[in-house]
Design an enzyme around this catalytic site. Structure first.
Site, PDB file in Angstrom:
ATOM      1  N   ALA A 140     -50.443 -60.998 -99.196  1.00 16.52           N
ATOM      2  CA  ALA A 140     -50.970 -61.560-100.448  1.00 16.52           C
ATOM      3  C   ALA A 140     -52.104 -60.738-101.047  1.00 16.52           C
ATOM      4  O   ALA A 140     -52.819 -61.234-101.912  1.00 16.52           O
ATOM      5  CB  ALA A 140     -51.436 -62.992-100.197  1.00 16.52           C
ATOM      6  N   ASN A 153     -54.604 -64.631 -93.198  1.00 20.36           N
ATOM      7  CA  ASN A 153     -53.927 -63.553 -92.456  1.00 20.36           C
ATOM      8  C   ASN A 153     -54.173 -62.208 -93.148  1.00 20.36           C
ATOM      9  O   ASN A 153     -54.165 -61.153 -92.500  1.00 20.36           O
ATOM     10  CB  ASN A 153     -52.431 -63.832 -92.356  1.00 20.36           C
ATOM     11  CG  ASN A 153     -52.146 -64.943 -91.365  1.00 20.36           C
ATOM     12  OD1 ASN A 153     -52.218 -64.718 -90.161  1.00 20.36           O
ATOM     13  ND2 ASN A 153     -51.859 -66.133 -91.850  1.00 20.36           N
ATOM     14  N   HIS A 188     -58.194 -63.357-104.190  1.00 17.58           N
ATOM     15  CA  HIS A 188     -58.749 -62.540-103.094  1.00 17.58           C
ATOM     16  C   HIS A 188     -59.441 -61.328-103.687  1.00 17.58           C
ATOM     17  O   HIS A 188     -58.888 -60.650-104.572  1.00 17.58           O
ATOM     18  CB  HIS A 188     -57.639 -62.055-102.166  1.00 17.58           C
ATOM     19  CG  HIS A 188     -56.793 -63.151-101.606  1.00 17.58           C
ATOM     20  ND1 HIS A 188     -57.296 -64.179-100.845  1.00 17.58           N
ATOM     21  CD2 HIS A 188     -55.466 -63.391-101.718  1.00 17.58           C
ATOM     22  CE1 HIS A 188     -56.307 -64.987-100.499  1.00 17.58           C
ATOM     23  NE2 HIS A 188     -55.192 -64.538-101.023  1.00 17.58           N
TER      24      HIS A 188
END
Ligand SMILES: NC(=O)C1=CN([C@@H]2O[C@H](COP(=O)(O)OP(=O)(O)OC[C@H]3O[C@@H](n4cnc5c(N)ncnc54)[C@H](OP(=O)(O)O)[C@@H]3O)[C@@H](O)[C@H]2O)C=CC1
Ligand SMILES: O=C([O-])CC(=O)C(=O)O
Length: 271
Positions: free
Chosen positions: A124, A192, A222
């Site tokens: 991601a 993760n 993020h």
């Protein structure tokens, strides 16, 4: 044609199965597995061109060429050594399992001894290409800041341990700040990406992670900031969450499919 086994039939697993079934990835979907028979059946109902067998990971390790884990860190710990010892390649999404250095060394040894590969998709996030290159010259710091809506954080062990009630949070709130080694244990289904960043950069002990619960956003955001001899890098990604699992961003499934295409396509383009 390469035979694929998929462990985990949630969001990412079902997207991978559909990508193979549609021909986007040229491979045979040979076997699938999940705790939940209902999730396996649901994937089987969606498939138009493939008829994978319902098999255990032990059976996949015998009959498949590549086994894809898209289940949980526990599944990586439980099945990855056995699959590699059977000489089979793996793709691993629950990269947080590698925070244990002994486990990482065990996997490295098994893959090396049995001449197989372990693929960790970028998942991601973006920027792993630049980070890996920058790490060669030496890095001073790597910081990952993850913001997720409340729905994307529900059920994390850290919240239970710290008695944090997400429904009490009405403004952006820093839930966690610490090293990546602790973050991937505290939020095993959320960060993760921090494991992948740690492995590309300065490791689990030195990578700093901040996790923010933000009730004002709907995307999984993020940010990566890196300082080193190469200079300074900033990456920010605003990910649409999966409609069926809000913890997981859509890009994570696309990244797994892209990695699978890289493995199976005869012509390799870019990194
Ligand atoms: N590397 C990255 O950038 C990213 C990694 N991830 C990780 O990828 C994995 C898959 O994500 P996603 O598809 O969204 O997850 P889902 O929860 O949608 O699906 C996972 C499925 O696997 C099942 N499962 C879990 N453990 C096992 C096991 N030991 N054996 C068999 N089945 C198991 C789950 O069952 P049950 O629900 O009963 O537990 C569930 O049905 C997760 O670990 C997630 O945290 C996600 C996003 C980004
Ligand atoms: O999908 C995301 O945004 C990140 C995620 O859950 C993970 O890294 O485990």
């Amino acid at each position: 044609m390469i035979k694929i086994g998929v462990i985990g039939c949630g969001f990412i697993g079902s997207q991978i199965c559909m990508a193979i079934d549609s021909g986007l990835v040229v491979a045979e979907l040979a076997g699938i597995f999940d705790f939940s028979g209902e999730k396996v059946d649901s994937v089987l109902r969606e498939l138009k061109n493939s008829s994978p067998k319902k098999v255990t990971p032990e059976e996949m390790a015998k009959s498949c060429d590549l086994v894809i884990e898209c289940a949980s860190q526990e599944a990586v710990l439980k099945y990855a050594p056995m699959i590699l010892e059977n000489g089979k390649n793996m793709m691993i999404l629950s990269a947080g399992a590698f925070q244990n250095p002994d486990f990482y060394a065990k996997i490295q040894k098994a893959a090396s001894n049995h001449n197989c590969k372990v693929y960790l998709p970028s998942g991601a996030i973006a920027g792993t290409d630049g980070l890996k290159s920058a790490a060669i010259a030496g890095l001073k710091s790597v910081t990952v800041t993850t913001r997720k809506p409340i729905s994307g954080l529900i059920g994390s062990p850290y919240l239970t341990e710290k008695k944090i009630n997400l429904t009490d949070i009405t403004t952006p709130t820093l839930l966690f700040e610490g090293k990546a080694a602790d973050a991937v244990v505290a939020f095993p289904k959320n960060v993760n990406i921090c494991a992948t960043i740690s492995l590309c950069g300065i490791g689990f002990e030195k990578t700093v992670v901040k996790i923010i619960a933000d009730p004002t956003i709907s995307d999984n955001i993020h940010e990566l900031e890196v300082f080193g001899d190469f200079g300074h890098m900033k990456m920010r990604i605003e990910n649409k969450p999966s409609p069926i699992n809000p913890k997981t961003s859509y890009l994570a499934a696309l990244s797994a499919i892209s990695t699978l295409k890289r493995i199976t396509d005869p012509i390799q383009i870019g990194v």
